[in-house]
Design a protein around this motif. Structure first.
Motif, short mmCIF file in Angstrom:
data_model
loop_
_atom_site.label_atom_id
_atom_site.label_comp_id
_atom_site.label_asym_id
_atom_site.label_seq_id
_atom_site.Cartn_x
_atom_site.Cartn_y
_atom_site.Cartn_z
N LEU A 82 49.57 31.82 -31.24
CA LEU A 82 49.60 33.13 -31.88
C LEU A 82 50.47 34.09 -31.08
CD1 LEU A 82 45.81 33.53 -32.68
CD2 LEU A 82 47.62 32.83 -34.25
N PRO A 83 51.33 34.87 -31.75
CA PRO A 83 52.12 35.85 -31.02
C PRO A 83 51.24 36.99 -30.52
CG PRO A 83 52.37 36.17 -33.37
CD PRO A 83 51.54 34.92 -33.20
N ARG A 84 51.79 37.77 -29.63
CA ARG A 84 51.05 38.94 -29.18
C ARG A 84 50.98 39.91 -30.34
NH1 ARG A 84 52.57 41.85 -23.67
NH2 ARG A 84 51.69 39.87 -22.94
N ASN A 85 49.79 40.12 -30.87
CA ASN A 85 49.63 40.94 -32.05
C ASN A 85 48.71 42.11 -31.75
OD1 ASN A 85 47.11 39.71 -31.92
ND2 ASN A 85 47.66 38.16 -33.42
N SER A 86 48.26 42.77 -32.80
CA SER A 86 47.44 43.96 -32.62
C SER A 86 46.13 43.65 -31.90
CB SER A 86 47.16 44.60 -33.98
OG SER A 86 46.51 43.67 -34.85
N ARG A 87 45.57 42.44 -32.12
CA ARG A 87 44.32 42.08 -31.44
C ARG A 87 44.52 42.00 -29.93
NH1 ARG A 87 44.10 38.79 -35.98
NH2 ARG A 87 45.05 37.07 -34.86
N GLU A 142 35.05 45.81 -20.42
CA GLU A 142 34.88 44.43 -19.99
C GLU A 142 35.90 43.51 -20.66
OE1 GLU A 142 33.09 43.37 -17.68
OE2 GLU A 142 31.69 45.00 -17.32
N THR A 143 36.31 42.49 -19.91
CA THR A 143 37.22 41.49 -20.49
C THR A 143 36.48 40.55 -21.43
OG1 THR A 143 36.88 40.09 -18.55
CG2 THR A 143 38.78 41.56 -18.54
N VAL A 144 35.16 40.43 -21.28
CA VAL A 144 34.34 39.66 -22.22
C VAL A 144 33.13 40.50 -22.61
CG1 VAL A 144 35.05 37.41 -21.30
CG2 VAL A 144 33.00 38.51 -20.39
N ASP A 145 32.70 40.37 -23.86
CA ASP A 145 31.53 41.11 -24.30
C ASP A 145 30.64 40.29 -25.24
OD1 ASP A 145 33.08 41.06 -26.58
OD2 ASP A 145 33.52 43.20 -26.58
N ILE A 146 30.90 39.00 -25.33
CA ILE A 146 30.04 38.10 -26.09
C ILE A 146 29.75 36.88 -25.23
CG2 ILE A 146 29.71 36.75 -28.19
CD1 ILE A 146 31.89 38.29 -29.52
N SER A 161 20.34 19.43 -28.32
CA SER A 161 19.80 19.83 -27.02
C SER A 161 20.93 20.18 -26.05
CB SER A 161 18.94 18.71 -26.43
OG SER A 161 19.73 17.57 -26.15
N ARG A 162 20.50 20.65 -24.88
CA ARG A 162 21.36 20.97 -23.75
C ARG A 162 22.43 22.02 -24.08
NH1 ARG A 162 22.09 15.48 -20.18
NH2 ARG A 162 20.14 14.49 -20.76
N PRO A 163 22.03 23.26 -24.26
CA PRO A 163 23.02 24.31 -24.54
C PRO A 163 23.86 24.63 -23.32
CG PRO A 163 20.85 25.26 -24.20
CD PRO A 163 20.65 23.77 -24.21
N GLN A 164 25.12 24.98 -23.57
CA GLN A 164 26.03 25.45 -22.53
C GLN A 164 26.63 26.78 -22.95
OE1 GLN A 164 28.95 22.70 -21.09
NE2 GLN A 164 27.50 21.03 -20.85
N THR A 165 27.13 27.52 -21.99
CA THR A 165 27.61 28.87 -22.26
C THR A 165 29.13 28.93 -22.41
OG1 THR A 165 27.72 29.33 -19.89
CG2 THR A 165 25.70 29.94 -21.04
N MET A 166 29.57 29.91 -23.18
CA MET A 166 30.98 30.30 -23.30
C MET A 166 31.02 31.82 -23.42
SD MET A 166 31.99 27.51 -26.18
CE MET A 166 30.30 27.60 -26.80
N PHE A 167 32.15 32.41 -23.08
CA PHE A 167 32.31 33.85 -23.17
C PHE A 167 33.57 34.18 -23.97
CE2 PHE A 167 29.79 33.05 -19.43
CZ PHE A 167 28.85 34.06 -19.42
N ALA A 168 33.57 35.34 -24.61
CA ALA A 168 34.72 35.74 -25.41
C ALA A 168 34.79 37.25 -25.50
CB ALA A 168 34.65 35.12 -26.81
N LYS A 169 35.88 37.75 -26.05
CA LYS A 169 36.11 39.17 -26.28
C LYS A 169 36.12 39.41 -27.78
CE LYS A 169 37.55 43.35 -24.97
NZ LYS A 169 36.67 44.29 -24.24
N THR A 170 35.26 40.32 -28.23
CA THR A 170 35.13 40.59 -29.67
C THR A 170 36.47 40.95 -30.29
OG1 THR A 170 32.87 41.37 -29.33
CG2 THR A 170 33.94 41.98 -31.38
N THR A 171 37.25 41.79 -29.62
CA THR A 171 38.52 42.25 -30.17
C THR A 171 39.44 41.09 -30.50
OG1 THR A 171 38.32 44.22 -28.79
CG2 THR A 171 40.46 43.79 -29.76
#
Length: 456
Positions: A154-159, A172-176, A190-200
């Motif tokens: 993806l190109p650098r866009n409005s997001r 924050e750089t992550v908020d989810i 079973s066995r959940p693992q975590t991930m982080f992301a930015k809503t924007t």
């Protein structure tokens, strides 16, 4: 000769395109060679320049019959870092400006990876005529099987710009924080693992996805919490809606640092809560000292997609890059560990749910390319295929093409469908029986029918 990369690599759904500009020395007797920087996932190109070969090279004449001198440029592909990668057959396409390909050179041959021969592969020989103006350049496309499922970043866009602006303001750089399950047992994940992301960075791809991550569906019961101390969900989840998810590993396959299924059962028996339904659990408020490093955000337990699928999905939303793993394979096909791999089936299900047509088309083409005489009977009668009429159509076509060699496999599968073991197989059976009624309509493997999202 000096070699310059004229642009960043351009990623498409089937390969990587690189463009180079060449500076050729004035001395016609000088022979030089240049190796490009690393391209794509780790390959390079070598350009060799030398004088025309008087005994074998064609003579180039001007309008007045005078001889035009020219230079000889040979181009080679070096697999380099991906020499041992299981990419299968790769092909090449070249386009040039201010160069001419010698007519007696054969087309660029395909090569197969992995390769341990140590050779650099010829991509042809070109001439630079002395009467040519302008900078010579060459564009080389390295193309892979659709099963690898690459896509244009993806190109650098409005997001992206909005997210960068938020970090400048100190946000924050992550908020989810996502939890997704990694293993599958008997009627539970079973066995959940975590991930982080930015809503924007996740917003704006589709209305259904925006609704999911902004509160309409995904965060209906969540609230702002400290992502650093938030507690994990239940170890098991008994309401997973797609138990044949090919991105879930069998529970019996233990791994270092993981919790064994017996340990999970034991801890559940000693717990006050025996519910297998996943929900975020928030730890008590941290001490004033710990609150200094608080990172506020929302928590979402992904209940319909495996960790591998959601991890690859987040990476795709950020970069546009995606790698599909062959069905049933546990061997990575990608030597770049930053790009997560996933099942085309699982990603197709996700893309269909959120109305992401481009992603759905990538997964659809990968699914089609992976069909073979060895797996078509199993795939056609799978619970995944039962969900999607467009997938059934292409799989029936492949099944019929291999039918003379599949009679025994098909007979065994039909018995399991008729005895009630595969209640989901009725639709594929109907299409096989009445194939003549729908085969007149061409089946597209590039653009599956569009559907609205919101099937989480």
């Amino acid at each position: 000769m000096t070699l310059h990369k004229a642009m960043d690599d351009e990623w498409t759904s089937t390969g990587v395109k690189s463009k180079f500009k060449l500076t050729i020395p004035d001395d016609p007797s000088l022979a030089t060679d240049s190796m490009s920087e690393v391209c794509g996932w780790g390959w390079r190109f070598r350009f060799d320049i030398g004088p025309e070969l008087r005994t074998t090279s064609p003579r180039v004449l001007a309008a007045n019959s005078s001889i035009i001198p020219w230079r000889r440029i040979s181009v080679h592909f070096d697999p380099h870092l991906v020499r041992g990668a299981a990419y299968g057959r790769i092909t090449f396409q070249t386009a040039v400006d201010n160069l001419v390909r010698l007519e007696d050179e054969p087309p660029d041959p395909p090569i197969d990876l992995p390769d341990d021969s140590g050779y650099n592969y010829s991509l042809g020989v070109y001439m630079r005529r002395g009467d040519m103006d302008g900078v010579p350049s060459m564009t080389i496309s390295v193309q892979f099987a659709a099963a690898l499922g690459m896509a244009l970043p993806l190109p650098r866009n409005s997001r992206v710009e909005a997210a960068l602006a938020e970090t400048i303001r100190g946000e924050e750089t992550v908020d989810i924080k996502f939890y997704a399950y990694t293993r599958i047992g008997v009627d539970y994940a079973s066995r959940p693992q975590t991930m982080f992301a930015k809503t924007t960075l996740m917003m704006g791809h589709s209305d259904a996805l925006d609704d999911y991550i902004s509160g309409g569906a995904g965060f209906a019961e969540s609230k702002m919490v400290d992502l650093n101390v938030d507690g994990s969900p239940d170890e098991r989840f008994a309401e997973y809606d797609y138990m044949s998810d090919s991105d879930l590993d069998p529970e019996s396959e233990d791994e270092d640092g993981g919790v064994h299924v017996d340990q999970v059962a034991s801890s559940s028996e000693n717990s006050d809560s025996h519910s297998l339904i996943s929900r975020p659990s928030i730890d008590p408020a941290p001490s004033p000292q710990a609150s200094v490093s608080r990172r506020m955000g929302r928590v979402l337990v992904v209940k319909g997609y495996a960790f591998k699928t959601w991890n690859a999905f987040l990476y795709y939303l950020y970069t546009g890059k995606l790698v599909f793993r062959p069905p049933g394979s546990r061997v990575p096909v990608n030597t770049t560990p930053l790009i997560p791999e996933c099942s085309a089936k699982s990603m197709y299900k996700l893309a269909d749910a959120f109305g992401l047509d481009d992603l759905k088309s990538l997964a659809f083409r990968s699914l089609h390319s992976q069909l073979s005489a060895e797996n078509i009977v199993r795939e056609a009668f799978s619970s995944f295929t039962a969900l999607y009429p467009e997938v059934q159509d292409v799989e029936v076509e492949v099944l019929m093409a291999h039918l003379p060699n599949l009679k025994q496999q098909l007979s065994n599968m039909l018995r399991t469908a008729c005895d009630g073991s595969r209640p989901h197989a009725s639709s594929i059976l109907e299409k096989i029986i009445y194939r003549t009624e729908f085969q007149s309509a061409p089946v597209s493997v590039d653009s599956p029918p569009r559907r609205k999202g919101r099937r989480y």
